[in-house]
Design a protein around this motif. Sequence first.
Motif, PDB file in Angstrom:
ATOM      1  N   UNK A   1       0.802  -1.227   0.000  1.00 24.66           N
ATOM      2  CA  UNK A   1       0.000   0.000   0.000  1.00 24.66           C
ATOM      3  C   UNK A   1       0.834   1.276   0.000  1.00 24.66           C
ATOM      4  N   UNK A   2       2.110   1.189  -0.319  1.00 25.95           N
ATOM      5  CA  UNK A   2       2.984   2.341  -0.603  1.00 25.95           C
ATOM      6  C   UNK A   2       3.444   3.124   0.622  1.00 25.95           C
ATOM      7  N   UNK A   3       3.053   2.731   1.846  1.00 22.93           N
ATOM      8  CA  UNK A   3       3.550   3.476   2.999  1.00 22.93           C
ATOM      9  C   UNK A   3       4.864   2.873   3.502  1.00 22.93           C
ATOM     10  N   UNK A   4       5.569   3.657   4.339  1.00 21.41           N
ATOM     11  CA  UNK A   4       6.868   3.218   4.838  1.00 21.41           C
ATOM     12  C   UNK A   4       6.712   2.041   5.796  1.00 21.41           C
ATOM     13  N   UNK A   5       7.599   1.051   5.656  1.00 25.02           N
ATOM     14  CA  UNK A   5       7.579  -0.126   6.514  1.00 25.02           C
ATOM     15  C   UNK A   5       8.990  -0.416   6.999  1.00 25.02           C
ATOM     16  N   UNK A   6       9.109  -0.720   8.280  1.00 20.54           N
ATOM     17  CA  UNK A   6      10.410  -0.969   8.882  1.00 20.54           C
ATOM     18  C   UNK A   6      10.830  -2.412   8.612  1.00 20.54           C
TER      19      UNK A   6
ATOM     20  N   UNK B   1      19.929   0.469   5.846  1.00 21.36           N
ATOM     21  CA  UNK B   1      18.721   1.108   5.312  1.00 21.36           C
ATOM     22  C   UNK B   1      17.512   0.296   5.750  1.00 21.36           C
ATOM     23  N   UNK B   2      16.807   0.780   6.764  1.00 23.42           N
ATOM     24  CA  UNK B   2      15.812  -0.035   7.447  1.00 23.42           C
ATOM     25  C   UNK B   2      14.376   0.382   7.152  1.00 23.42           C
ATOM     26  N   UNK B   3      14.155   0.986   6.006  1.00 25.27           N
ATOM     27  CA  UNK B   3      12.805   1.383   5.628  1.00 25.27           C
ATOM     28  C   UNK B   3      12.610   1.118   4.149  1.00 25.27           C
ATOM     29  N   UNK B   4      11.455   0.543   3.812  1.00 26.93           N
ATOM     30  CA  UNK B   4      11.131   0.278   2.415  1.00 26.93           C
ATOM     31  C   UNK B   4       9.666   0.619   2.180  1.00 26.93           C
ATOM     32  N   UNK B   5       9.288   0.714   0.926  1.00 33.77           N
ATOM     33  CA  UNK B   5       7.885   0.803   0.545  1.00 33.77           C
ATOM     34  C   UNK B   5       7.703   0.016  -0.742  1.00 33.77           C
ATOM     35  N   UNK B   6       6.477  -0.384  -0.994  1.00 37.89           N
ATOM     36  CA  UNK B   6       6.140  -1.104  -2.218  1.00 37.89           C
ATOM     37  C   UNK B   6       5.174  -0.221  -2.998  1.00 37.89           C
ATOM     38  N   UNK B   7       5.592   0.230  -4.156  1.00 42.05           N
ATOM     39  CA  UNK B   7       4.780   1.126  -4.990  1.00 42.05           C
ATOM     40  C   UNK B   7       4.530   0.458  -6.330  1.00 42.05           C
ATOM     41  N   UNK B   8       3.257   0.233  -6.639  1.00 44.42           N
ATOM     42  CA  UNK B   8       2.867  -0.387  -7.912  1.00 44.42           C
ATOM     43  C   UNK B   8       3.571  -1.725  -8.119  1.00 44.42           C
ATOM     44  N   UNK B   9       3.658  -2.518  -7.032  1.00 40.49           N
ATOM     45  CA  UNK B   9       4.258  -3.835  -7.126  1.00 40.49           C
ATOM     46  C   UNK B   9       5.766  -3.861  -7.185  1.00 40.49           C
ATOM     47  N   UNK B  10       6.399  -2.719  -6.908  1.00 45.73           N
ATOM     48  CA  UNK B  10       7.860  -2.612  -7.002  1.00 45.73           C
ATOM     49  C   UNK B  10       8.437  -2.214  -5.652  1.00 45.73           C
ATOM     50  N   UNK B  11       9.479  -2.933  -5.226  1.00 42.75           N
ATOM     51  CA  UNK B  11      10.142  -2.616  -3.966  1.00 42.75           C
ATOM     52  C   UNK B  11      11.043  -1.403  -4.139  1.00 42.75           C
TER      53      UNK B  11
END
Length: 336
Positions: free
Chosen positions: A142-147, A169-179
Motif C-alpha cells: 500500500x505504498x507506505x513506509x515499513x520498517x 537502510x531499514x525502511x522500504x515501501x512497495x509502490x505499484x508492485x515494485x520494492x
Amino acid sequence: VSLVNEGREYAKEGLGTFWSFRDHPDPWSMQHIVLGTELERFSLLSAEELEEFTGWSANQVSSVQIIEQGPVLTRIQLLFGHKSTRISMQYTVFNEQPWVDMDIRIYNAEPNHIYRLSLPVEGGQHWFRAQDICGVKDLSDEAYEQVVHQWVRIGEEHQAQLSVINDSSYSVCVRDGELMATLLRTPAYVAHPLPGRPLLEEKRFLSHMDQGIRTMRFRLIPGNLSEQDTDLKAQNFNTPPVATTLFPRGNGAERPSMTVQGAQLMALKLAIDGDGYILRVFRNLPEAGAVIIDWPTVGVHTCLRLEGYQIQTLRITGGRVILCNILEKNQLEKEC
C-alpha cells in the motif's frame, strides 16, 4: 540495469534507479502515512557536472565506467545527480559468486526530500517478506513506509526470486508492485505540528536531518534462497572479518572457535556480574528444532530444543551451561 544469472533475468530493467520525492519538514510525519510526492528521477551527470563533482576534466572521467577488473571481480562506477545532490554508486560483480554488491555514497544538500532506490523484479504478482526483530513479516503493497531489518525476499508463489540484503537502510515501501528502499529522508529537527503556531522558525536557514555525506551497501542475491540461508548471509554481510594484532603472539596455538548449528548467534559477551559468558541465540526458523553449541575452548558441547523464532539466553561458566532469562537471571542448569 537488470540482473541476469545463468541465463535467467531476476531483476528487470530499472534496477538501481534513484528517485527523489518531495517531502515535508515534519520528522514524525504525523499527518501523512504515505511519504513523498512529485517523484523525479536522478540522471547521470553531464560533462560539466562531472568536472565540478570529480575535479577531473570530462575527457578523463565518465559517468559510467569500469574502475576495476580482474580474475576475482569487476567494479563499475556510476555518478548521478538531482538538483544539488550527487550520488556515487559502485556495482561489484563477482566472477565466482552469484550476488552483486551495490556501494552507495550520497552527497546530499536538499531539505524536505526523500531518496529511494528502485529494485524491480521480473514477473507478475510478487510477495515481499522481510526480516523483523527476531522474526519475519509480510510487507504490505500500500505504498507506505515499513520498517525492515537486514533483508527483504521477493518471490512468486512458493519460490523466492531475489534477496536484498542491506547494512543500514531499514525502511522500504512497495509502490505499484515494485520494492523501493528508502535511503535518506531530510525533514527538520524536532518540528512538532501544533495548532496556532508555525512548524518551523521562519525566514532563516535551518539544518535538516541526513544532510551531508551518507554511505550504505546492498547485496542482491538471485534465486530461491531460503530464509535461514538469507539470515546467515545477511549476518555475514553485516559483520565482516576484523583484523586484530595480538601480543604476545600465539606461537602457533589453535585459535578459539565456536560453532552454533540450528540457530543464529545474536550475542556473545561477558556476563554483567562477571560470572562467565553470556550467549544469546535465536532460532531463525518457523518450526521447532535442535540447536547445537560447540565451544571447545571452554569445554562446552550442548544441545537444546527451541521453538520457532524463540530467543534463548545462556550463561557459560566453569564448563557449565545455564539457561537464563534475557536479564541474565539463572533459571535452569543444562547438562553438557
